[in-house]
Scaffold this motif. Structure first.
Motif, mmCIF file in Angstrom:
data_model
loop_
_atom_site.group_PDB
_atom_site.id
_atom_site.type_symbol
_atom_site.label_atom_id
_atom_site.label_comp_id
_atom_site.label_asym_id
_atom_site.label_seq_id
_atom_site.Cartn_x
_atom_site.Cartn_y
_atom_site.Cartn_z
ATOM 1 N N HIS A 206 0.723 -0.942 -0.202
ATOM 2 C CA HIS A 206 -0.239 0.185 -0.398
ATOM 3 C C HIS A 206 1.049 1.423 0.000
ATOM 4 O O HIS A 206 1.924 0.980 0.626
ATOM 5 N N GLN A 241 -1.968 2.935 11.100
ATOM 6 C CA GLN A 241 -3.218 2.630 11.081
ATOM 7 C C GLN A 241 -3.387 1.823 9.564
ATOM 8 O O GLN A 241 -4.362 0.866 9.107
ATOM 9 N N ALA A 243 -1.757 -0.246 7.499
ATOM 10 C CA ALA A 243 -1.589 -1.899 6.970
ATOM 11 C C ALA A 243 -2.484 -2.649 7.928
ATOM 12 O O ALA A 243 -2.155 -3.299 7.096
ATOM 13 N N GLY A 244 -3.501 -2.016 8.966
ATOM 14 C CA GLY A 244 -4.237 -3.356 8.980
ATOM 15 C C GLY A 244 -5.286 -2.860 8.231
ATOM 16 O O GLY A 244 -6.245 -3.870 8.186
ATOM 17 N N ILE A 245 -5.779 -1.795 7.869
ATOM 18 C CA ILE A 245 -7.196 -1.428 7.142
ATOM 19 C C ILE A 245 -6.586 -1.859 6.047
ATOM 20 O O ILE A 245 -7.870 -2.912 5.232
ATOM 21 N N GLU A 247 -4.945 -4.863 4.896
ATOM 22 C CA GLU A 247 -5.265 -6.476 5.357
ATOM 23 C C GLU A 247 -6.454 -6.597 5.545
ATOM 24 O O GLU A 247 -6.842 -7.596 4.811
ATOM 25 N N ARG A 248 -6.980 -6.047 6.293
ATOM 26 C CA ARG A 248 -8.770 -5.791 6.492
ATOM 27 C C ARG A 248 -9.525 -5.582 5.517
ATOM 28 O O ARG A 248 -10.440 -6.460 4.886
ATOM 29 N N GLN A 251 -6.949 -6.668 1.460
ATOM 30 C CA GLN A 251 -6.528 -8.155 0.907
ATOM 31 C C GLN A 251 -7.539 -9.300 0.380
ATOM 32 O O GLN A 251 -7.002 -9.680 -0.361
#
Ligand code: AMP
Ligand code: GLY
Length: 431
Positions: A206, A241, A243-245, A247-248, A251
């Protein structure tokens, strides 16, 4: 490597600017390009939606990588055609491009793969749309299924506006067959943010976050446009945050497309709303945002070309995106009338003196060069003035200084790009 960039907007100018800096690029073509791109790439006289012509050109010239800017050629199957003829292409297949080309496809895909998005119903007639709107309550969001150049979303706030919106969609049929099916969905509130990632079909990388300003008017009023300005970082979503978004919320698209037999290679753009209940996807795009692409290219430190080449080959391997830690701002210069019918054909002055500072770039979009060398404003969004700075205030100051040196009679510029975010920041600092 010979690279072909497809498109003619500010996004494609920024992509050509970045790709032309790559030591791996022996030749950069752009179809059709624009007068700003001429100095960086060889402009080829083929329209961005001439998918057969573009494919023939790429094969004939032995292009090593085609990078597709806008969504229309992707929804017409340019990536599939190129792949059939043995060409390497960075951009999703026609199937995957439905994520942007059909809002019904995108919403049903999100439901199937567990991505958080606004609750919705799909309808195909006025009575069903009204019943769904009543169920969700006003304001409500109505979206024409098909592509409508960023104008197919209506958000009526009261009964009178709902009547108008339903008439536009179902009686006047202003969006034609794009509105054969319509999404009716709950209206969310919160800050919007753009999270853009590249995919090799399996994994994501990202970008730093970005925020664009879609409404035509200062204070975020008036009709939606393609975007009147942007900055990166977004300032509304902590970078930690992102990277987490990704991923969820991004991805699952890559995994879902692979599971459905259509690996997604290209740009996946998540338009997010940060609601009190957490982030929700408003829309996916299958290309870089315009104008978000421009500030992102200014912040991209690594060479873009090897990352795109690796993605097109189906595996990032060790190729990585890296970014500088500056702030990039972008201000769009448009022509009066946009996003409706813009004034066209005025001569732009100041282009020759416009850029004299490092870290500032003037990207072209709706411009055209006459035989006498003068450049005319011929589109809605005409130019974008972009600059880096150590903080948002100075990046914006430099971008506006650049925007102010270029003139034509119908020029319009939103003067408040980033202002609300800056004020909120100042408030936080003062607290
Ligand atoms: P879209 O083309 O789906 O991104 O929608 C264009 C714009 O409409 C978005 O950038 C939002 O400002 C707004 N919008 C779309 N969906 C919603 C929603 N469910 N709630 C509130 N605003 C929305
Ligand atoms: N700036 C929003 C878009 O490109 O769709």
């Amino acid at each position: 490597m010979k690279v072909l960039v497809v498109g003619s907007g500010g996004r494609e100018h920024a992509l050509c600017w970045k790709l032309a800096q790559s030591p791996l690029a022996s030749r950069v073509y752009c179809a059709p390009g624009n007068p700003g791109i001429e100095g960086l790439a060889e402009c080829v006289d083929l329209a961005a939606d001439d998918v057969a012509g573009l494919t023939d050109f790429a094969v004939r010239e032995a292009v090593d990588l085609t990078v597709v800017g806008p969504e229309v050629p992707l929804t017409l199957g340019l990536a599939d055609l190129l792949a059939q003829r043995g060409g390497a292409v960075f951009g999703p297949s026609r199937y995957a491009a439905q994520l942007e080309g059909s809002k019904v496809f995108a919403k049903e895909f999100m439901r199937r793969h567990g991505v958080a998005t606004a609750d919705f119903e799909v309808v195909d007639n006025l009575a069903a749309a009204r019943a769904a709107a009543t169920r969700f309550g006003l304001p409500v969001v109505l979206k024409a299924d098909g592509l409508a150049a960023g104008t197919g979303v209506l958000i009526p706030r009261d009964e009178a506006e709902l009547d108008d919106a339903l008439a536009v969609l179902f009686t006047e049929r202003r969006f034609g067959t794009s509105a054969d099916r319509v999404i009716v969905e709950e209206c969310l509130t919160g800050e919007e943010v753009s999270l853009i990632a590249l995919s090799d079909g399996k994994r994501l990388q990202h970008f730093v976050t970005a925020k664009d300003y879609k409404r035509i008017g200062e204070g975020d009023v008036g009709p939606n446009t393609g975007g009147m300005g942007a900055h990166s970082p977004s300032m509304v979503l902590p970078e930690a945050q992102a990277a987490g978004i990704a991923e969820r919320m991004l991805q699952p698209v890559i995994d879902g497309m692979a599971a459905e037999g259509h690996p997604f290679v290209g740009v996946l753009y998540g338009g997010l709303m940060l609601t009190a209940e957490g982030p929700r996807i408003l829309e996916y795009n299958v290309r870089f945002g315009d104008p978000e692409c421009q500030p992102l290219m200014l912040r991209l430190e690594s060479d873009l070309l090897p990352v795109l080449r690796a993605a097109a080959a189906g595996d990032f391997g060790a190729e990585k995106l890296t970014f500088n830690d500056q702030v990039a701002a972008c201000v769009v210069l448009a022509s009066a009338g946009y996003p409706g019918t813009p004034v066209q054909g005025e001569v732009i002055s100041g282009l020759d003196v416009a850029v004299d500072q490092t870290g500032a770039e003037l990207f072209h979009a709706g411009t055209s060069r006459r035989s006498d060398g003068s450049v005319l404003a011929v589109g809605g969004r005409v130019l974008s003035a972009c600059a880096l700075g150590p903080d948002l205030g100075s990046a914006l100051h430099r971008a506006y200084a650049l925007a102010d040196r270029v003139e034509w009679a119908a020029k319009i510029v939103r003067r408040d790009i980033g202002r609300r975010v800056l004020l909120a920041q100042a408030g936080r600092v003062a607290e």
